[in-house]
Structures are given as structure tokens and as C-alpha cells.
Design an enzyme around this catalytic site. Structure first.
Site, PDB file in Angstrom:
ATOM      1  N   VAL A 231       0.973  -0.781   0.074  1.00  0.00           N
ATOM      2  CA  VAL A 231       0.084   0.475  -0.056  1.00  0.00           C
ATOM      3  C   VAL A 231       0.814   1.112   0.172  1.00  0.00           C
ATOM      4  CG1 VAL A 231      -1.554   1.417   1.071  1.00  0.00           C
ATOM      5  CG2 VAL A 231      -1.981  -1.272   1.276  1.00  0.00           C
ATOM      6  N   GLU A 232       0.752   2.150  -0.776  1.00  0.00           N
ATOM      7  CA  GLU A 232       1.516   3.169  -1.342  1.00  0.00           C
ATOM      8  C   GLU A 232       1.256   4.518  -1.539  1.00  0.00           C
ATOM      9  OE1 GLU A 232       4.005   0.928  -4.163  1.00  0.00           O
ATOM     10  OE2 GLU A 232       3.677   2.105  -5.347  1.00  0.00           O
ATOM     11  N   HIS A 396       1.872  -7.208 -15.808  1.00  0.00           N
ATOM     12  CA  HIS A 396       0.965  -7.375 -14.363  1.00  0.00           C
ATOM     13  C   HIS A 396       2.129  -6.288 -13.622  1.00  0.00           C
ATOM     14  CE1 HIS A 396       2.935 -10.190 -12.384  1.00  0.00           C
ATOM     15  NE2 HIS A 396       2.404  -9.999 -11.480  1.00  0.00           N
ATOM     16  N   GLY A 397       3.496  -5.694 -14.733  1.00  0.00           N
ATOM     17  CA  GLY A 397       4.174  -5.019 -13.788  1.00  0.00           C
ATOM     18  C   GLY A 397       6.154  -5.057 -14.570  1.00  0.00           C
ATOM     19  N   GLY A 399       7.888  -7.355 -13.012  1.00  0.00           N
ATOM     20  CA  GLY A 399       8.755  -8.587 -13.428  1.00  0.00           C
ATOM     21  C   GLY A 399       9.513  -9.107 -13.132  1.00  0.00           C
TER      22      GLY A 399
END
Length: 474
Positions: A231-232, A396-397, A399
């Protein structure tokens, strides 16, 4: 004294170690105990070879019937893979490890596979590689979905300018610590438990197994997992006004969360993977791709449970975002959420397929998504382009480019502290296995998927909280 018939005697004439052998041995030494051993063995040889001839025998009929039934019972046959993998698109191939491509090759040989694609952040996982997209015909693969079912990103853009964040950074850090909880097995108890309508879902009554997970789901509602979950707070920059989101050009404070369905989803994944492996025997290299027919009871159960876990994961994010908006007194200008580690029913080339996205973001035409980098690298708010070759998907990111073990071995605390300082990031929790250097360059990953998504805004992390107990996704 007559010698008894032994198990070895029956094995020598073709019997095998099974329940049939036990029954035959007991019968030979009871009903035929007074007869010559060699004659009894010869009789049981005829019985084994021609059990249908003994269906009228008063003594041997039950054993003959059992033999015939066993012979007619389907054996657990291994399902054959097709000879060569079907072709599939690979994006950013030069940056993807051979192990991920080898796993994708195996997935493309399943008899139920229709199409596939590999995203630029791909790396090796269990079953389907992380970053793998697989479309199947009426079949669902629990390990094609993944352990952390419905893992997702959620972004809230606030009506708070960048300057206010920097002027009150200590306050934002306090609120982030006060309203988040991390780590494998961690949850809330008593009056601190959150509430959400997902807990009232009738799907929790699907079967006793799911029903027994209700209390676990309740205690962990509104918490985040271990590993790469976070969480950021950060600053999101829109270079131009986005009419669809109703966001003006500018820089705003935003909250970005990444987590999934916690222990609830992981338990579902383990349970139905075991069932799939029992029902779907595949060659050793494909064992973790065991699938369930969606027309079967087990397939339907998993489909319902998977969707419930996805709804639960979304509820966890909603609880966190609602708490945080209230704590900082902010209005949410827009919220975007997307998930991976899931399966969808979609139409591909005119037919319905089951699309598994394990660590891959849905990127259909106009579909919004968030692709994060690392704790110091930017993330991107994107809009899908609907690329068919990618099965309407994107990464999704960034990696991983180092395994967790490699990262701990090769990255020092001093190195990690310095890179955080260089990027002006305040970190709460996390270990060296999540260090920025353990991940691929997000800009390189984004450059490999310009055909898949359009960038709408850039998010820069400023205060990051992750699990501080060394736990992984649970």
C-alpha cells in the site's frame, strides 16, 4: 497337513497386488481348505483367465463378478499432450528467461488449449508462467489462475495537490501505518474486524469446505499479503486532461494498493489443484497444469469459488481505500481497479474460451489498468488497445529479474537504503527480496508493449508499506 495357498502362489499365476488378491487368498484357504494345493491353484488360474465361466458357480461367483467389474473399470490413463506446441505471441522476448518460455511451450501442448501469449514481464512460476495468458476450451486450470486468486491493483486519485503531500508527509506516513496490516496469516480480531457485503454472499454456502473458510476471510478482510504486496502513497501525473476519467491535467496525490484474496484464496487454490491433479492425469512436465472440465461438478465449484475469491480480494482493497480517504479527509476524483491471477469467459475468434491471466493485466479495447514498477520505479495508469495477438492482455508489472534467494544474496541493506534515498522514497517494512534491483526495468517492459496499452498517467511512489516479517503471498 495340507499346505495353505500363499499370496506368492497366486501372484505366480498372474494375480496382482490388489483387493482381488486378498479376496482370492482368503477364499482359497477357506472354501477349498481340504483340497490339494496344486489343484486349488490350478482352479484359481482358470478363474483368473476366464472369470465369465464361473458366474454360475455357487462359491466363486462373487469373486468372478469382482474380477469382471475390475477389468471394466476405466484406469487412470495419462492424458497425452499434442506433439508440438501451438504458436503463441511473445512480447519483449529478449528479456524473458528460457524457463518461462519452456513452461509456456508445455501449456500450448494441452489438448484443451486454444491460444496463448507471453507478456514482457514473464518469469517462471508453477504450471503456467507468471505473465502467461492461456485460452482454453471449456476447461479451467487452478494453477493457470494461480495461488493468489484475484490479486489486483487499485488506484484512488485524490483532490489533494502534490504540495500538500510534501508539507504533511509525516501525517500521511502515520495514517498509512495506522490503517494497514500486512503479512501471511495476519488479520483483525474482535471489534477491529472490517465488514463488507461480500461476507454475506450465498456462495460461502457452496459446500462445507468453502463455508469453513468464512471466519478466515472475515478476519483478513481489509489486510494485505506478504511478498510483493503493498500500500503506497505517491504522486500521479496526467500530462493531458482525460475526458473519460474527468481528470484535469496536473499532479495529484494518489493511493495505490496491490494485494489479493489472502489465505482464503490460497486455500481454495490448493484444494482444487489437488482435485484437478486427481481427476486429470498429465505427463510429469505438465502435472501442474491439471484442468477441470467446466461441465463437471468440480469445475463448477472451482469457478464459483474463484469468483468469490476475486470479489473478496476487491472488497479488501475497498476497505483499505475507504479507510484511507476518510483518515486524510480526501475526495476521490477517480478510482481504477484491475486484477490478474484469474480466469474469464471471453469470445476469441468467434468462440467462447476461458482466458487465464496469471500475472497479466486485462487490456481489452478501452479497459483501464494499472501496471506498477517497483518501490522506487514508476507505475503507469493505462488504457488497453485490445490486441488480439496478446489475447487482450498486458503485463501486470515489471517482473522479477532475480529470484528472492538471489536478491537476498546479491543485494546489501546499504545498497537498498541508498537507492531508496536517491529516489526520495520512504519505506515501511519489506526485505531485500523486494529491492528495486530485483525487478526488470519497467520502462523497458512498457516499451515492449506499446501495441498493447496506451499510457494515461505516471505514478511515482513516495511512501511505501510492505510486509515486514519476510512473508510471501499467502
Amino acid at each position: 497337513m495340507k499346505m495353505p495357498v500363499t499370496g506368492n502362489d497366486l501372484l505366480s499365476i498372474g494375480y496382482t497386488k490388489s483387493n482381488i488378491l486378498s479376496i482370492a487368498l482368503k477364499l482359497a484357504n477357506s472354501a477349498f481348505s481340504t483340497q490339494d494345493k496344486d489343484a486349488v491353484v490350478a482352479l484359481f488360474k482358470k478363474l483368473k483367465d476366464y472369470p465369465e465361466n464361473f458366474l454360475d458357480d455357487e462359491v466363486l461367483e462373487p469373486l468372478a463378478t469382482a474380477m469382471i467389474e475390475e477389468a471394466n473399470t476405466p484406469k487412470d490413463e495419462v492424458i497425452s499432450l499434442i506433439d508440438a506446441p501451438k504458436e503463441y505471441a511473445v512480447f519483449g522476448e529478449s528479456h524473458i528467461e528460457p524457463g518461462a518460455k519452456a513452461q509456456m511451450d508445455v501449456a500450448m501442448k494441452l489438448p484443451v488449449t486454444v491460444a496463448g501469449a507471453l507478456m514482457p514481464d514473464a518469469h517462471q512460476g508453477y504450471g503456467l508462467p507468471i505473465g502467461g495468458v492461456l485460452a482454453t476450451k471449456n476447461a479451467i486450470i487452478p494453477y493457470g489462475v494461480g495461488v493468489d486468486i484475484g490479486c489486483r491493483m487499485a488506484l484512488s486519485v485524490y483532490d489533494i495537490p502534490e504540495s500538500h503531500f510534501y508539507e504533511n508527509e509525516a501525517r500521511y506516513k502515520r495514517e498509512l501505518i495506522a490503517h494497514t496490516k500486512f503479512g501471511a496469516g495476519h488479520g483483525y480480531h474482535g471489534q477491529h474486524k472490517a465488514d463488507h457485503s461480500v461476507l454475506d454472499s450465498a456462495d460461502f454456502n457452496l459446500n462445507p469446505f468453502i463455508k469453513n473458510l468464512h471466519d478466515k476471510a472475515w478476519s483478513q478482510l481489509g489486510t494485505s499479503g506478504g511478498g510483493n504486496h503493498f500500500v503506497e502513497f505517491g504522486i500521479i501525473e496526467f500530462d493531458a486532461t482525460d475526458e473519460a476519467l474527468k481528470i484535469q491535467k496536473g499532479r495529484y496525490l494518489a493511493l495505490l494498493t496491490h494485494s489479493g484474496s489472502r489465505g482464503f484464496g490460497a486455500t481454495i487454490a490448493g484444494h482444487y489443484t489437488r482435485i484437478a491433479k486427481d481427476l486429470c492425469k498429465l505427463p510429469k512436465e505438465a502435472a501442474n497444469l491439471a484442468y477441470l472440465d467446466l461441465n463437471s461438478q468440480e469445475g463448477q465449484e472451482y469457478w464459483i469459488a474463484m469468483n468469490l475469491a476475486g470479489d473478496y480480494a476487491s472488497a479488501c482493497h475497498q476497505v483499505i481505500h475507504d479507510k484511507m480517504a476518510k483518515a486524510i479527509g480526501a475526495q476521490v476524483l477517480t478510482k481504477v481497479e484491475n486484477h490478474h491471477n484469474f480466469a474469464w469467459k471471453e469470445i476469441l475468434d468467434g468462440e467462447e474460451v476461458i482466458v487465464h491471466r496469471k500475472g497479466a493485466t486485462p487490456a481489452g479495447k478501452g479497459v483501464m489498468g494499472i501496471i506498477p514498477g517497483s518501490m522506487t520505479a514508476p507505475g503507469f495508469l493505462v488504457r488497453g488497445r485490445g490486441e488480439t495477438a496478446a489475447i487482450n492482455s498486458a503485463s501486470h508489472g515489471a517482473g522479477r529479474q532475480m529470484s528472492r534467494t538471489q536478491a537476498i544474496k546479491n543485494i546489501t541493506k546499504a545498497d537498498m537504503k541508498q537507492v531508496l534515498k536517491d529516489h526520495g522514497v520512504s519505506l515501511i517494512g519489506a526485505g531485500r527480496d523486494e529491492a528495486p534491483m530485483a525487478y526488470k526495468d519497467i520502462n523497458m517492459v512498457m516499451a515492449a508493449q506499446t501495441d498493447l496499452v496506451d499510457v494515461v498517467a505516471k505514478f511515482t511512489p513516495k511512501i511505501v508499506r510492505m510486509a515486514d516479517d519476510g512473508s510471501r503471498e499467502d
